[in-house]
Design a protein around this motif. Structure first.
Motif, PDB file in Angstrom:
ATOM      1  N   GLY A  79       5.807   8.133 -13.303  1.00  0.00           N
ATOM      2  CA  GLY A  79       4.832   7.075 -13.040  1.00  0.00           C
ATOM      3  C   GLY A  79       5.508   5.839 -12.457  1.00  0.00           C
ATOM      4  O   GLY A  79       5.039   5.264 -11.467  1.00  0.00           O
ATOM      5  N   VAL A  80       6.635   5.462 -13.050  1.00  0.00           N
ATOM      6  CA  VAL A  80       7.357   4.264 -12.596  1.00  0.00           C
ATOM      7  C   VAL A  80       7.860   4.469 -11.166  1.00  0.00           C
ATOM      8  O   VAL A  80       7.672   3.622 -10.284  1.00  0.00           O
ATOM      9  CB  VAL A  80       8.542   3.963 -13.555  1.00  0.00           C
ATOM     10  N   ILE A  81       8.491   5.624 -10.925  1.00  0.00           N
ATOM     11  CA  ILE A  81       9.049   5.898  -9.597  1.00  0.00           C
ATOM     12  C   ILE A  81       7.934   6.003  -8.554  1.00  0.00           C
ATOM     13  O   ILE A  81       8.062   5.524  -7.424  1.00  0.00           O
ATOM     14  CB  ILE A  81       9.884   7.205  -9.601  1.00  0.00           C
ATOM     15  N   TYR A  82       6.839   6.617  -8.964  1.00  0.00           N
ATOM     16  CA  TYR A  82       5.711   6.792  -8.050  1.00  0.00           C
ATOM     17  C   TYR A  82       5.141   5.429  -7.642  1.00  0.00           C
ATOM     18  O   TYR A  82       4.835   5.186  -6.477  1.00  0.00           O
ATOM     19  CB  TYR A  82       4.635   7.646  -8.728  1.00  0.00           C
ATOM     20  N   PHE A  83       5.037   4.539  -8.630  1.00  0.00           N
ATOM     21  CA  PHE A  83       4.529   3.202  -8.379  1.00  0.00           C
ATOM     22  C   PHE A  83       5.458   2.470  -7.394  1.00  0.00           C
ATOM     23  O   PHE A  83       5.013   1.864  -6.422  1.00  0.00           O
ATOM     24  CB  PHE A  83       4.435   2.430  -9.708  1.00  0.00           C
ATOM     25  N   GLU A  84       6.759   2.586  -7.679  1.00  0.00           N
ATOM     26  CA  GLU A  84       7.753   1.946  -6.818  1.00  0.00           C
ATOM     27  C   GLU A  84       7.659   2.502  -5.387  1.00  0.00           C
ATOM     28  O   GLU A  84       7.711   1.754  -4.414  1.00  0.00           O
ATOM     29  CB  GLU A  84       9.148   2.223  -7.394  1.00  0.00           C
ATOM     30  N   GLY A  85       7.507   3.840  -5.304  1.00  0.00           N
ATOM     31  CA  GLY A  85       7.383   4.499  -4.005  1.00  0.00           C
ATOM     32  C   GLY A  85       6.188   3.965  -3.228  1.00  0.00           C
ATOM     33  O   GLY A  85       6.259   3.701  -2.031  1.00  0.00           O
ATOM     34  N   ASN A  86       5.073   3.773  -3.928  1.00  0.00           N
ATOM     35  CA  ASN A  86       3.859   3.250  -3.299  1.00  0.00           C
ATOM     36  C   ASN A  86       4.090   1.859  -2.739  1.00  0.00           C
ATOM     37  O   ASN A  86       3.638   1.542  -1.646  1.00  0.00           O
ATOM     38  CB  ASN A  86       2.733   3.167  -4.338  1.00  0.00           C
ATOM     39  N   GLU A  87       4.796   1.057  -3.528  1.00  0.00           N
ATOM     40  CA  GLU A  87       5.084  -0.323  -3.103  1.00  0.00           C
ATOM     41  C   GLU A  87       5.899  -0.319  -1.817  1.00  0.00           C
ATOM     42  O   GLU A  87       5.587  -1.035  -0.877  1.00  0.00           O
ATOM     43  CB  GLU A  87       5.903  -1.041  -4.180  1.00  0.00           C
ATOM     44  N   LEU A  88       6.959   0.518  -1.810  1.00  0.00           N
ATOM     45  CA  LEU A  88       7.834   0.577  -0.637  1.00  0.00           C
ATOM     46  C   LEU A  88       7.089   1.129   0.574  1.00  0.00           C
ATOM     47  O   LEU A  88       7.266   0.659   1.691  1.00  0.00           O
ATOM     48  CB  LEU A  88       9.066   1.443  -0.928  1.00  0.00           C
ATOM     49  N   PHE A  89       6.248   2.112   0.316  1.00  0.00           N
ATOM     50  CA  PHE A  89       5.487   2.716   1.417  1.00  0.00           C
ATOM     51  C   PHE A  89       4.554   1.674   2.033  1.00  0.00           C
ATOM     52  O   PHE A  89       4.449   1.547   3.254  1.00  0.00           O
ATOM     53  CB  PHE A  89       4.680   3.919   0.903  1.00  0.00           C
ATOM     54  N   THR A  90       3.902   0.889   1.168  1.00  0.00           N
ATOM     55  CA  THR A  90       2.989  -0.155   1.656  1.00  0.00           C
ATOM     56  C   THR A  90       3.777  -1.204   2.436  1.00  0.00           C
ATOM     57  O   THR A  90       3.352  -1.642   3.504  1.00  0.00           O
ATOM     58  CB  THR A  90       2.269  -0.824   0.454  1.00  0.00           C
ATOM     59  N   ARG A  91       4.932  -1.583   1.884  1.00  0.00           N
ATOM     60  CA  ARG A  91       5.767  -2.573   2.571  1.00  0.00           C
ATOM     61  C   ARG A  91       6.142  -2.067   3.965  1.00  0.00           C
ATOM     62  O   ARG A  91       6.040  -2.791   4.954  1.00  0.00           O
ATOM     63  CB  ARG A  91       7.037  -2.826   1.753  1.00  0.00           C
ATOM     64  N   ASN A  92       6.555  -0.798   4.033  1.00  0.00           N
ATOM     65  CA  ASN A  92       6.958  -0.239   5.326  1.00  0.00           C
ATOM     66  C   ASN A  92       5.775  -0.128   6.284  1.00  0.00           C
ATOM     67  O   ASN A  92       5.931  -0.288   7.492  1.00  0.00           O
ATOM     68  CB  ASN A  92       7.622   1.126   5.132  1.00  0.00           C
TER      69      ASN A  92
END
Lengths: 142, 129
Positions: free
Chosen positions: A76-89
């Motif tokens: 869950g934590v990694i997935y959330f982080e991944g979403n953040e980075l994906f949105t940033r990119n």
């Protein structure tokens, strides 16, 4: 109402005694119905199903569930982080046309003498655009 | 003389099933919904599933291994637990794989970001020349 008329269970009398609550038995039958309709009753019933055998299984399931919970949390934590980075990119990607224009301009000015690997730069921009803007790259089902 | 075939133990001779005394129990709304849900999972009509359950109940009660309903439940519970443990094992394995993939994606996203920012900067510098 009429449709529900046939919604009855025929509970063999061997299953019940004076203290049996039929509703409970019905609940149990429903709970295990998917196993009941299989054709392996004789094999199941001949196993040792005593508490001595069941208790370690409960314990094993409990331990596994705890491990599962731990991994779910980590995921869950990694997935959330991944979403953040994906949105940033993705947001960064919105400026890509500007970058692309600059790259084309740089090439038109310096041509072969461009101190930048034009092809790699173009490839990077295209990859970025495919992944974050058009989302053509297949995302892993998470 | 023709040999008489031995009947398989699961086979319930005609008439015998009818001899099993049963108590009729009308399912309540909640129970009906559960049966409907299960029938959808098993791709059966609800009535069809109920008939199957009822015939299995008779079969179970006639089994030479039947001692009590409580013991039958213990055995089903054991089977249930075994299935749940197998499923959990698989789920844990899948989750582990997803975590590995997701961690790699995090690295990719970070790498992509840095690379594109760096390219942007390089182009800015070129512009200034």
């Amino acid at each position: 109402m009429g449709k529900n008329k046939d919604m009855t269970l025929s509970i063999p009398e061997k299953f019940v005694n004076d203290n049996t609550n039929l509703e409970n038995v019905a609940d149990e039958i429903i709970k295990y119905a998917s196993l009941l309709v299989k054709d392996n009753f004789d094999q199941i019933i001949q196993d040792d199903c005593s508490d001595e055998v069941l208790d370690p299984l409960y314990e094993q399931y409990y331990t596994l569930s705890k491990v599962y919970g731990k991994y779910r949390q980590e995921h869950g934590v990694i997935y959330f982080e991944g979403n953040e980075l994906f949105t940033r990119n993705t947001l960064t990607g919105l400026k890509l046309s500007l970058v692309m224009r600059k790259l084309k301009r740089a090439r038109s000015i310096w041509g072969e003498q461009l101190t930048l690997d034009y092809d790699s730069a173009k490839e990077l921009i295209e990859h970025f655009s495919r992944r974050y803007l058009t989302k053509e790259e297949e995302e892993v089902d998470l | 003389m023709e040999k008489v075939k031995k009947m398989p133990s699961k086979f319930i001779p005609m008439g015998k099933a009818e001899k099993v005394k049963t108590s009729k129990y009308a399912l309540d709304g909640k129970q009906i919904r559960k049966i409907q849900k299960l029938s959808m999972q098993l791709n059966l009509e609800t009535i069809e599933l109920l008939e199957k359950i009822n015939s299995k109940l008779v079969e179970v009660s006639l089994s030479p291994h039947f001692s009590s309903w409580e013991y039958v439940i213990s055995c089903y519970e054991k089977e249930n637990l075994k299935n749940k443990i197998t499923r959990r094992d698989v789920e844990i394995q899948e989750l582990k794989e997803k975590i590995v993939i997701q961690k790699q994606l995090l690295k990719d996203y970070e790498y992509d970001y840095l690379a594109i920012i760096e390219l942007g900067r390089a182009l800015e510098l070129l512009n200034k020349v």
